[in-house]
Scaffold this motif. Structure first.
Motif: not given
Length: 257
Positions: A231, A250, A252-253, A256
């Motif tokens: 990213k 990112y 935490n993205e 998920k």
């Protein structure tokens, strides 16, 4: 699946190939027990990775690599007139029969724990001076700790319930914290080792392989961090130029996903 006859033919084919390579291949001709050792260790780790990934095709390939090493060692042994592949197979067969009296004798066992206990008792009767003799010195520390705990459990030296082990973990954590406050590095290292040892012990009681668990976390971390890197690269930035808070977005993205 292949018949037993086909399996034996395949093994005989491998033995023939090994003979030919040892005679004609410049690399294979030079190998010794010592030169193959580190390669065997690498192959074992590769097999371990394939098992963790549950990639059965890779497991098959890596088993082949290890089988080649076993045949190679036996070939060298035969050249030294010390042993050959038949001696290797007969040795382990005799050991299995001797250590499974509940199958090949009149011993009765209630469960797998009794099998393990009988196994360790038989090893001592065979002349071993210590239950821990079978733990290789060269094992990685975490694996060695697991094997040590398994070995002593086999002769009854163990906690009774998981709650006792968890209390021990808490006790060791407290002692570690006290030494961190004191600032004595040697004692900190010692207590940190005690914490790890007690955690590995607890893992055994809750049916978790600590090596597998840690490697699973390693893989998870690598996957998430590489997502973060991807990213950042897509934005034309560098990780070194970002704040921890920006990177956390990112991270935490990735969690998920």
């Amino acid at each position: 699946m292949n018949t037993r006859e086909t399996q034996l033919q395949a093994f005989n084919r491998l033995l023939d190939i090994m003979d030919e390579l040892r005679e004609k291949c410049p690399w294979d001709k030079k190998q010794t027990l010592q030169s193959l050792r580190h390669l065997t260790i690498e192959e074992t780790y590769e097999l371990g990775d394939a098992i963790l990934n549950n990639n059965l095709d890779e497991v098959k390939k890596e088993l082949g690599d290890l089988l080649l090493h076993i045949v190679f060692y036996a070939k060298i042994g035969s050249e030294k007139e010390a042993f050959d592949i038949a001696d290797v197979a007969n040795e382990i067969s005799d050991k299995l029969i001797h250590r499974h009296p509940h199958i090949y004798g009149d011993v009765v066992v209630a469960d797998e724990e009794e099998v393990k206990q009988n196994w360790e008792k038989l090893k001592l009767k065979e002349g071993k001076q210590s239950v821990l003799e079978g733990v290789p010195n060269g094992l990685p520390a975490m694996v060695k700790a697991s094997r040590i705990q398994d070995k002593v459990k086999g002769v009854g030296f163990d906690w009774e319930v998981p709650e006792q082990v968890w209390e021990k973990v808490q006790e060791e954590l407290q002692e570690l914290n006290e030494e961190v406050v004191s600032g004595n590095h040697d004692r900190i290292e010692s207590e940190f080792g005690d914490v790890l040892f007690s955690m590995i012990n607890y893992a055994r009681f809750i049916k978790v392989n600590p090596e597998d668990a840690l490697e699973r976390t390693n893989k998870k971390f690598i996957k998430r961090f590489q997502y973060l890197e991807q990213k950042v690269n897509e934005m034309g930035k560098s990780l070194a130029d970002m704040t921890l808070a920006e990177m956390d977005v990112y991270w935490n993205e990735a969690k998920k996903l």
